[in-house]
Design a protein around this motif. Structure first.
Motif, mmCIF file in Angstrom:
data_model
loop_
_atom_site.group_PDB
_atom_site.id
_atom_site.type_symbol
_atom_site.label_atom_id
_atom_site.label_comp_id
_atom_site.label_asym_id
_atom_site.label_seq_id
_atom_site.Cartn_x
_atom_site.Cartn_y
_atom_site.Cartn_z
ATOM 1 N N SER A 21 8.449 18.853 -10.054
ATOM 2 C CA SER A 21 7.312 18.748 -8.877
ATOM 3 C C SER A 21 7.641 17.041 -8.858
ATOM 4 C CB SER A 21 6.144 19.364 -9.236
ATOM 5 O OG SER A 21 5.083 18.224 -9.895
ATOM 6 N N ALA A 22 7.226 16.838 -7.257
ATOM 7 C CA ALA A 22 7.048 15.140 -6.859
ATOM 8 C C ALA A 22 6.422 15.130 -5.905
ATOM 9 C CB ALA A 22 8.865 14.753 -6.229
ATOM 10 N N CYS A 23 5.816 13.714 -5.292
ATOM 11 C CA CYS A 23 4.931 13.149 -4.588
ATOM 12 C C CYS A 23 5.067 12.301 -4.021
ATOM 13 C CB CYS A 23 3.322 13.581 -4.906
ATOM 14 S SG CYS A 23 2.249 12.717 -4.153
ATOM 15 N N LEU A 24 5.088 11.917 -2.859
ATOM 16 C CA LEU A 24 5.146 10.924 -1.577
ATOM 17 C C LEU A 24 4.491 10.166 -0.702
ATOM 18 C CD1 LEU A 24 6.982 8.159 -1.301
ATOM 19 C CD2 LEU A 24 8.166 9.427 -0.098
ATOM 20 N N LEU A 25 3.162 9.772 -1.124
ATOM 21 C CA LEU A 25 1.539 9.484 -0.385
ATOM 22 C C LEU A 25 1.914 8.360 -0.623
ATOM 23 C CD1 LEU A 25 -0.840 9.855 0.724
ATOM 24 C CD2 LEU A 25 -1.437 9.221 -1.282
ATOM 25 N N VAL A 26 2.102 7.287 1.289
ATOM 26 C CA VAL A 26 1.705 5.809 1.750
ATOM 27 C C VAL A 26 0.624 6.015 2.822
ATOM 28 C CG1 VAL A 26 3.650 4.339 3.355
ATOM 29 C CG2 VAL A 26 4.411 5.915 1.327
ATOM 30 N N VAL A 27 0.269 5.032 2.427
ATOM 31 C CA VAL A 27 -1.246 4.708 3.606
ATOM 32 C C VAL A 27 -0.522 3.668 3.975
ATOM 33 C CG1 VAL A 27 -2.551 6.558 2.165
ATOM 34 C CG2 VAL A 27 -2.811 3.907 2.191
ATOM 35 N N LYS A 28 -1.590 3.046 5.485
ATOM 36 C CA LYS A 28 -1.958 1.763 5.904
ATOM 37 C C LYS A 28 -2.501 0.907 5.102
ATOM 38 C CE LYS A 28 -1.305 3.091 11.040
ATOM 39 N NZ LYS A 28 -2.170 3.022 12.681
ATOM 40 N N GLY A 29 -2.264 0.380 5.640
ATOM 41 C CA GLY A 29 -2.237 -1.405 4.718
ATOM 42 C C GLY A 29 -4.514 -1.520 5.327
ATOM 43 N N GLU A 30 -4.507 -1.681 7.026
ATOM 44 C CA GLU A 30 -5.832 -1.380 7.132
ATOM 45 C C GLU A 30 -6.244 -0.219 7.864
ATOM 46 O OE1 GLU A 30 -5.840 -4.471 9.881
ATOM 47 O OE2 GLU A 30 -5.152 -6.056 8.785
ATOM 48 N N VAL A 83 2.850 17.860 -9.523
ATOM 49 C CA VAL A 83 1.874 16.829 -9.880
ATOM 50 C C VAL A 83 0.887 16.004 -9.211
ATOM 51 C CG1 VAL A 83 4.293 15.812 -9.505
ATOM 52 C CG2 VAL A 83 2.538 14.744 -11.539
ATOM 53 N N GLY A 84 1.597 15.682 -7.450
ATOM 54 C CA GLY A 84 1.031 15.132 -6.289
ATOM 55 C C GLY A 84 -0.566 16.084 -5.898
ATOM 56 N N SER A 85 -0.922 17.033 -6.484
ATOM 57 C CA SER A 85 -2.379 16.748 -6.495
ATOM 58 C C SER A 85 -2.946 16.608 -7.136
ATOM 59 C CB SER A 85 -2.381 18.624 -6.602
ATOM 60 O OG SER A 85 -1.611 19.076 -7.732
ATOM 61 N N ILE A 86 -2.981 16.102 -8.837
ATOM 62 C CA ILE A 86 -3.339 15.242 -9.700
ATOM 63 C C ILE A 86 -3.606 14.431 -9.617
ATOM 64 C CG2 ILE A 86 -4.094 18.305 -9.866
ATOM 65 C CD1 ILE A 86 -2.245 17.119 -12.746
ATOM 66 N N VAL A 87 -2.613 14.317 -9.333
ATOM 67 C CA VAL A 87 -2.168 12.090 -9.482
ATOM 68 C C VAL A 87 -1.877 11.543 -9.038
ATOM 69 C CG1 VAL A 87 -0.125 10.822 -10.775
ATOM 70 C CG2 VAL A 87 -0.119 12.146 -11.182
ATOM 71 N N ALA A 88 -1.474 11.466 -7.659
ATOM 72 C CA ALA A 88 -2.058 10.445 -6.812
ATOM 73 C C ALA A 88 -2.934 10.406 -6.269
ATOM 74 C CB ALA A 88 -0.512 11.083 -5.822
ATOM 75 N N SER A 89 -3.266 9.543 -5.623
ATOM 76 C CA SER A 89 -4.896 9.185 -4.332
ATOM 77 C C SER A 89 -4.521 7.757 -3.412
ATOM 78 C CB SER A 89 -6.199 9.179 -5.425
ATOM 79 O OG SER A 89 -6.305 10.766 -6.316
ATOM 80 N N GLY A 90 -4.658 7.758 -2.520
ATOM 81 C CA GLY A 90 -4.965 6.495 -1.845
ATOM 82 C C GLY A 90 -5.754 6.876 -0.160
ATOM 83 N N GLU A 91 -5.958 5.669 -0.264
ATOM 84 C CA GLU A 91 -6.572 5.663 1.558
ATOM 85 C C GLU A 91 -6.728 4.322 2.069
ATOM 86 O OE1 GLU A 91 -11.445 5.257 2.635
ATOM 87 O OE2 GLU A 91 -10.949 6.681 0.499
ATOM 88 N N ALA A 92 -6.104 4.705 3.420
ATOM 89 C CA ALA A 92 -5.355 3.231 3.713
ATOM 90 C C ALA A 92 -6.462 1.691 3.900
ATOM 91 C CB ALA A 92 -5.944 2.823 5.407
ATOM 92 N N GLY A 93 -6.330 0.599 3.883
ATOM 93 C CA GLY A 93 -7.329 -0.230 3.896
ATOM 94 C C GLY A 93 -7.823 -0.640 2.469
ATOM 95 N N VAL A 94 -7.925 0.571 1.598
ATOM 96 C CA VAL A 94 -8.670 0.414 -0.216
ATOM 97 C C VAL A 94 -7.842 -0.204 -1.061
ATOM 98 C CG1 VAL A 94 -10.056 1.798 -1.564
ATOM 99 C CG2 VAL A 94 -9.825 1.536 1.036
ATOM 100 N N GLY A 95 -6.880 1.577 -1.416
ATOM 101 C CA GLY A 95 -5.873 1.310 -3.050
ATOM 102 C C GLY A 95 -5.395 2.589 -2.756
ATOM 103 N N VAL A 96 -4.022 2.710 -3.696
ATOM 104 C CA VAL A 96 -3.642 3.267 -4.309
ATOM 105 C C VAL A 96 -4.169 3.265 -5.927
ATOM 106 C CG1 VAL A 96 -2.454 3.941 -2.204
ATOM 107 C CG2 VAL A 96 -1.615 2.236 -4.414
ATOM 108 N N VAL A 97 -3.523 5.661 -6.128
ATOM 109 C CA VAL A 97 -4.249 5.396 -7.636
ATOM 110 C C VAL A 97 -3.525 6.545 -7.984
ATOM 111 C CG1 VAL A 97 -5.944 6.039 -9.212
ATOM 112 C CG2 VAL A 97 -6.922 4.895 -6.721
#
Length: 328
Positions: free
Chosen positions: A192-201, A56-70
């Motif tokens: 399935s499961a996913c955990l994604l964390v990115v920096k704020g900047e 599920v993580g390969s199609i649901v979760a997106s994120g970029e540091a300093g930008v946001g998460v989707v």
């Protein structure tokens, strides 16, 4: 000024419209529950998701540091992740991006989409044809969303768990997943499961900006497994800090970090081995020997590895001490 803003938005709209996806039933399914969130103290942003669907993580979760998460789910529009992040980088808010993406999508009524931007703005959408129970809840700096749930209590439970958990962002995201599962979760079960964390900047270095990227692709209990992996990640944070301390010849700090890791996973041979090596390097050979013996007894390849360490300066003991170690 207003005229320029209107022209800018029209340009964005046209670019989106030209690349908008025509809905078809071959698109990926991710009937699921998820959370997108930002930590106001650290600025970190993250996504966590679970579904009865492979990877599920390969199609649901997106994120970029300093930008946001989707998070894009239900009948997934795979373009929402990269396009959403691109629009955020152009200065649009989470709400503006969600509304623009949804407005240009023929399959909008079967979509769920949630975004949190780097300023903590959050917004979500649930289409009228998402399979019930389906809804979202937008809180302060986060959004929880779910569809095809067994019960209609999932999103409220996720919100309460996220807000009441006192821990780093990653642990709060996992707490929200647990809360969803405790309410019955996906009506079909778990996979399935996913955990994604990115920096704020952003630093510009992906290896620094993506803090946590864990996936469970196919497992009978993916939420428990993602929690276990997060604990392993935390333990290896200590190991990495220990390695860095060794590089700086701060053996006391190295020992503190290695011991912290060992306490979290006392049966882990890797952690035990490098703790033993550090003890030996600091002159505490006698303390290191029982650890070496335990590791060597479990897997003889570690003894072979030990023979190779002096040549590269990772084991700095005299010949007699090395002989003692290898006799274990």
């Amino acid at each position: 000024m207003k005229k320029r803003v209107v022209i800018f938005l029209l340009g964005l709209f046209c670019s989106i419209e030209l690349s908008a996806q025509v809905f078809n039933f071959a698109e990926p399914l991710a009937h699921t529950y998820s959370i997108v969130a930002r930590d106001p103290q650290t600025g970190e942003m993250g996504v966590a998701v679970q579904s009865h669907w492979f990877s599920v993580g390969s199609i649901v979760a997106s994120g970029e540091a300093g930008v946001g998460v989707v998070a894009t789910q239900s009948f997934v529009n795979p373009s929402f992740g990269p396009r959403g992040l691109d629009l955020l980088k152009k200065g649009m808010t989470a709400k503006e991006v969600v509304e623009l993406l949804i407005s240009t999508d023929e399959g909008r009524e079967m979509r769920q989409l949630a975004i949190v931007d780097s300023k903590g703005n959050s917004f979500a959408y649930t289409g009228s044809k998402c399979i019930s129970e389906a809804r979202h809840f937008v809180g302060d700096g986060y959004s929880v969303q779910a569809n095809m749930m067994l019960n209609n209590t999932v999103w409220n439970a996720m919100s309460k768990a996220f807000e009441s958990t006192k821990a780093p962002l990653a642990e709060r995201l996992v707490a929200a997943l647990y809360a969803a599962q405790n309410e019955g979760g996906d009506i079909r079960g778990k996979q399935s499961a996913c955990l994604l964390v990115v920096k704020g900047e952003a630093t510009g270095n992906l290896w620094e900006d993506r803090l946590i990227d864990l996936r469970v692709e196919d497992n009978p209990d993916p939420v428990n497994e993602i929690k276990r992996l997060l604990n392993v990640y935390r333990a290896y944070e200590h190991m990495n800090k220990g390695d860095l301390a060794v590089e700086k010849n701060d053996m006391k700090l190295a020992m503190d970090e290695y011991n912290a890791a060992m306490k979290m996973f006392p049966e882990n041979l890797e952690m035990k081995y490098w703790t033993a090596v550090t003890l030996a390097n600091t002159g505490e050979i006698e303390k290191s020997l029982p650890m070496f013996k335990e590791v060597f007894s479990a897997d003889k390849n570690w003894k072979e590895l030990t023979k190779r360490l002096p040549a590269v300066g990772l084991l700095t003991v005299d010949e007699n001490s090395l002989k003692l170690i290898l006799e274990q």
